[in-house]
Structure formats: structure tokens, C-alpha cells
Design a protein around this motif. Structure first.
Motif, PDB file in Angstrom:
ATOM      1  N   VAL A 169      -3.872   3.302   1.297  1.00  0.00           N
ATOM      2  CA  VAL A 169      -3.140   3.985   0.231  1.00  0.00           C
ATOM      3  C   VAL A 169      -3.379   5.487   0.300  1.00  0.00           C
ATOM      4  O   VAL A 169      -2.435   6.288   0.206  1.00  0.00           O
ATOM      5  CB  VAL A 169      -3.554   3.437  -1.150  1.00  0.00           C
ATOM      6  CG1 VAL A 169      -2.907   4.253  -2.267  1.00  0.00           C
ATOM      7  CG2 VAL A 169      -3.164   1.970  -1.283  1.00  0.00           C
ATOM      8  N   GLY A 170      -4.612   5.891   0.470  1.00  0.00           N
ATOM      9  CA  GLY A 170      -4.953   7.305   0.440  1.00  0.00           C
ATOM     10  C   GLY A 170      -4.270   8.121   1.523  1.00  0.00           C
ATOM     11  O   GLY A 170      -3.855   9.267   1.290  1.00  0.00           O
ATOM     12  N   ASN A 193      -8.998   6.420  -5.521  1.00  0.00           N
ATOM     13  CA  ASN A 193      -9.064   5.080  -4.961  1.00  0.00           C
ATOM     14  C   ASN A 193     -10.450   4.463  -5.042  1.00  0.00           C
ATOM     15  O   ASN A 193     -10.620   3.305  -4.652  1.00  0.00           O
ATOM     16  CB  ASN A 193      -8.632   5.112  -3.486  1.00  0.00           C
ATOM     17  CG  ASN A 193      -7.149   5.360  -3.314  1.00  0.00           C
ATOM     18  OD1 ASN A 193      -6.326   4.591  -3.786  1.00  0.00           O
ATOM     19  ND2 ASN A 193      -6.804   6.453  -2.637  1.00  0.00           N
ATOM     20  N   THR A 202       0.827  -1.216   0.000  1.00  0.00           N
ATOM     21  CA  THR A 202       0.000   0.000   0.000  1.00  0.00           C
ATOM     22  C   THR A 202       0.859   1.263   0.000  1.00  0.00           C
ATOM     23  O   THR A 202       0.571   2.221  -0.717  1.00  0.00           O
ATOM     24  CB  THR A 202      -0.962   0.002   1.199  1.00  0.00           C
ATOM     25  OG1 THR A 202      -0.224  -0.250   2.405  1.00  0.00           O
ATOM     26  CG2 THR A 202      -2.025  -1.056   1.040  1.00  0.00           C
ATOM     27  N   CYS A 213      -5.989   4.418  -9.194  1.00  0.00           N
ATOM     28  CA  CYS A 213      -5.398   3.376  -8.362  1.00  0.00           C
ATOM     29  C   CYS A 213      -6.388   2.268  -8.039  1.00  0.00           C
ATOM     30  O   CYS A 213      -6.045   1.090  -8.015  1.00  0.00           O
ATOM     31  CB  CYS A 213      -4.871   3.994  -7.068  1.00  0.00           C
ATOM     32  SG  CYS A 213      -4.244   2.795  -5.889  1.00  0.00           S
ATOM     33  N   GLY A 214      -7.645   2.641  -7.762  1.00  0.00           N
ATOM     34  CA  GLY A 214      -8.653   1.654  -7.380  1.00  0.00           C
ATOM     35  C   GLY A 214     -10.040   2.165  -7.680  1.00  0.00           C
ATOM     36  O   GLY A 214     -10.244   3.337  -8.002  1.00  0.00           O
ATOM     37  N   TYR A 273      -5.815  11.699  -6.890  1.00  0.00           N
ATOM     38  CA  TYR A 273      -5.458  10.319  -6.588  1.00  0.00           C
ATOM     39  C   TYR A 273      -6.763   9.576  -6.296  1.00  0.00           C
ATOM     40  O   TYR A 273      -7.358   9.748  -5.236  1.00  0.00           O
ATOM     41  CB  TYR A 273      -4.499  10.249  -5.393  1.00  0.00           C
ATOM     42  CG  TYR A 273      -3.735   8.941  -5.350  1.00  0.00           C
ATOM     43  CD1 TYR A 273      -4.378   7.753  -5.063  1.00  0.00           C
ATOM     44  CD2 TYR A 273      -2.374   8.895  -5.618  1.00  0.00           C
ATOM     45  CE1 TYR A 273      -3.690   6.551  -5.045  1.00  0.00           C
ATOM     46  CE2 TYR A 273      -1.672   7.695  -5.600  1.00  0.00           C
ATOM     47  CZ  TYR A 273      -2.342   6.530  -5.312  1.00  0.00           C
ATOM     48  OH  TYR A 273      -1.662   5.345  -5.301  1.00  0.00           O
TER      49      TYR A 273
END
Length: 333
Positions: free
Chosen positions: A156-157, A220, A127, A242-243, A218
Motif C-alpha cells: 500500500v505504501g 500503515n 492494496t 490505514c493499518g 499515510y
């Protein structure tokens, strides 16, 4: 005693505990060139949901009636391996088992003197590396720019947000409760937060929080939050895909606004990635993350659940946002 957790059903929508099966098995012994590993910490991650589908992707789907795999920190209980000895700690992709053997070819050391062992599943693991390479390679952060992060209280965030601050960016975080918003502002120095669960109009909320527009997003979560963020993306903005946890449990084909005009008119870069794209640079990332951690520039938040039997429920709880930072299951000492 040894146990393993099998995937016995391919989930329809949100996973259920009935999709998993616990099974008692024999404790193995190491053969020449192998280590016997005792599981200490197990990572549960949203991307595992994709591997439960029987469809082609960037990684093979899980087999039914076989153990689930994820990142695990384990201790060497017995060694017949030239490189590792009893008591060494290793991390890598392993089965959801209490004990297992491995030739350790795809495992790497985890140094408990450098950081807590659970950190090798989070900020010094996949992560943290996901946040690092997404931000630095795709995001190309610049001092004074505005960064928007969805899932900002997650594994991750939360790291991506802090990397943005290290680079001198203004950071806006999106999370799912007032408690999480307070956490990212107080612990991670995020400039402002948006509680998406209590916001009726995400487009308006993002607009109010980013008066100078968004230079880097970013992402997620995907879905409607991505749609809303694209309304405020600046010229030459960068979108890090990313997700898409908002879509992982969908049973149909999701649809949304067409982004082509925005991408072209504003010369926006939008790029998806998986962390294994950067496998040959992992040591670079771990070294930098560890340095920032030791310098106090990075903090890591964890939600630690105790007990091997709690692994499936901890995984399911990710989709209800019950984690702050990295969700980890502690199995042993």
C-alpha cells in the motif's frame, strides 16, 4: 491432487507455521451455475492477522479448522456458468485451496492483457485501491504539500507514495532497511527516506526530513511512528489511518500519547478506513490506477514466492518486513 490450508490455532503474538495445517482433499467438480477454479496467485496481507483473533471487528474472524481466505487470482478450469468459460481469469476472496468451486457472484474478471495477473492482487487489487481511496478521499492531496508515508516500501505504501508524486507533493517515505530506502527513492521517486530500524530518534528524524511540517500522513504501521509523526503535523493536516502492523501481534492493550490536544489545536483530520467502504467505487479506482500504470506514472514492486506450501511462511514473513511491495505467492501457471 488438491490441498487446503486450515487455521488450527489462534496465534499468540506473532503467527507460527504450527498455527496452520495442510490437508489433502478431493478435487471438486463444478455444478450448474458454478466454475471450477485453479489457484494461480495468492495474496498474503497483514490484515489477515486481525481475522485470526476471536473478536468482533469490521469483518468476521476466521473459524478454526477451516480454510483461510484471502484475495486470489484463479483460472477457470471447468465452467457450468453462463458468464464465464474455461480459460477465463477471475479474482476475489477465495479459500487457500489449490482447486475450488464458486458461483462467481463475488468475483470479478482479471484481464492478463491489461496487466500481469499478479497485479490484480496488488496495484490493481485491494492494496492499490486502498492507497488510491485513502489518498484521494481522505488525504485530499494538494500540489506543493508534504506527504509522509510509513511502510513506504510495502504494497500500500509504495502506491500511496507514487500517488502523492502524481499530485505534485513532496514525499518522505519510512521503511525498514537501506535497501528499501534506495528502492523507494530510485524506483518510486520518493524525495527522502527514513530507515526506522537504524534511527534512534524517530521524532528527530521526521523533523529533519520535513522542515515544512507534514500536511498528509499515510499511516500503515501505527505505534511509535504515528506518535512521532503527530509532532510535525501541520494545521489542517490529514492523517490516513490505514493499518497498524506495529500493534497487530501485541497481546496486551497498547497505550501511547494522547492526541486530542493536537487534533483540536491544529484542526487535524484523522480518519481510519477499510477499502470495502468504497466497494461501489472500485471500478473508478481500477480504471484510474490502470491508466496511470499504462502511462508509466505508476510502477509496482512485488515479492513473489513460489509454491502453495509456502503460503503460511510468506504471510509470517510480512511481520519481519521481508517483502518489497506486494507479497504474493505463485501457485500455478
Amino acid at each position: 491432487m488438491n490441498k487446503q490450508i486450515l487455521l488450527v490455532n489462534r496465534p499468540k503474538g506473532k503467527p507460527q507455521t504450527s498455527d496452520f495445517k495442510f490437508e489433502e482433499i478431493d478435487k471438486p467438480t463444478a455444478r450448474d451455475g458454478e466454475v471450477l477454479l485453479k489457484t494461480l496467485y495468492v495474496s498474503v496481507d497483514p490484515y489477515l492477522r486481525g481475522r485470526m483473533r476471536d473478536e468482533k471487528s469490521y469483518i468476521e474472524p476466521f473459524e478454526l479448522d477451516a480454510p483461510v481466505k484471502s484475495s486470489i487470482v484463479a483460472i477457470v478450469e471447468e465452467s457450468k456458468h453462463d458468464q464465464y468459460k474455461e480459460g477465463d481469469h477471475l479474482v476475489g476472496m477465495l479459500d487457500w485451496k489449490m482447486y475450488q468451486t464458486s458461483d462467481a457472484s463475488e468475483l470479478r474478471p482479471a484481464d492478463p492483457d491489461q496487466a500481469p495477473l499478479s497485479a490484480y492482487l496488488g496495484i490493481l487489487g485491494m492494496t492499490g485501491l486502498t492507497a488510491y481511496f485513502g489518498m484521494t478521499d481522505i488525504g485530499e492531496p494538494q500540489e506543493g504539500e508534504t506527504l509522509l508515508v510509513s511502510g513506504a516500501a510495502g504494497a500500500v505504501g509504495s502506491v500511496a507514495s507514487q500517488i502523492g508524486k502524481i499530485y505534485g507533493m513532496k514525499v518522505i517515505g519510512i521503511a525498514g532497511s537501506d535497501e528499501k530506502i534506495n528502492m523507494i527513492q530510485e524506483q518510486f521517486d520518493v524525495d527522502a527516506g527514513i530507515n526506522y530500524k537504524s534511527t534512534d530518534d524517530m521524532t528527530a528524524a521526521i523533523k529533519d526530513s520535513t522542515p515544512d511540517g507534514i500536511d498528509v500522513y499515510y499511516d500503515n504501521v501505527g505505534g511509535e511512528i504515528l506518535d512521532a509523526a503527530m509532532n510535525k503535523i501541520n494545521r489542517h493536516g490529514r492523517v490516513i489511518n490505514c493499518g497498524a502492523i506495529a500493534l497487530y501481534n501485541e497481546t496486551g492493550q497498547p497505550t501511547g500519547p494522547r492526541l486530542e490536544v493536537t487534533l483540536v489545536k491544529k484542526s487535524v483530520k484523522m480518519q481510519g478506513f477499510i477499502v470495502s467502504n468504497y466497494q461501489d467505487r472500485f471500478q473508478e479506482g481500477i480504471k484510474q490506477l490502470a491508466q496511470w500504470l499504462q502511462e508509466g506514472k505508476l510502477k509496482h514492486e512485488e515479492t513473489i514466492v513460489d509454491g502453495f506450501d509456502e503460503i503460511p511462511q510468506a504471510f509470517i514473513d510480512l511481520f519481519d518486513g521481508k517483502n518489497k511491495g506486494k507479497m504474493v505467492v505463485k501457485v500455478g501457471d
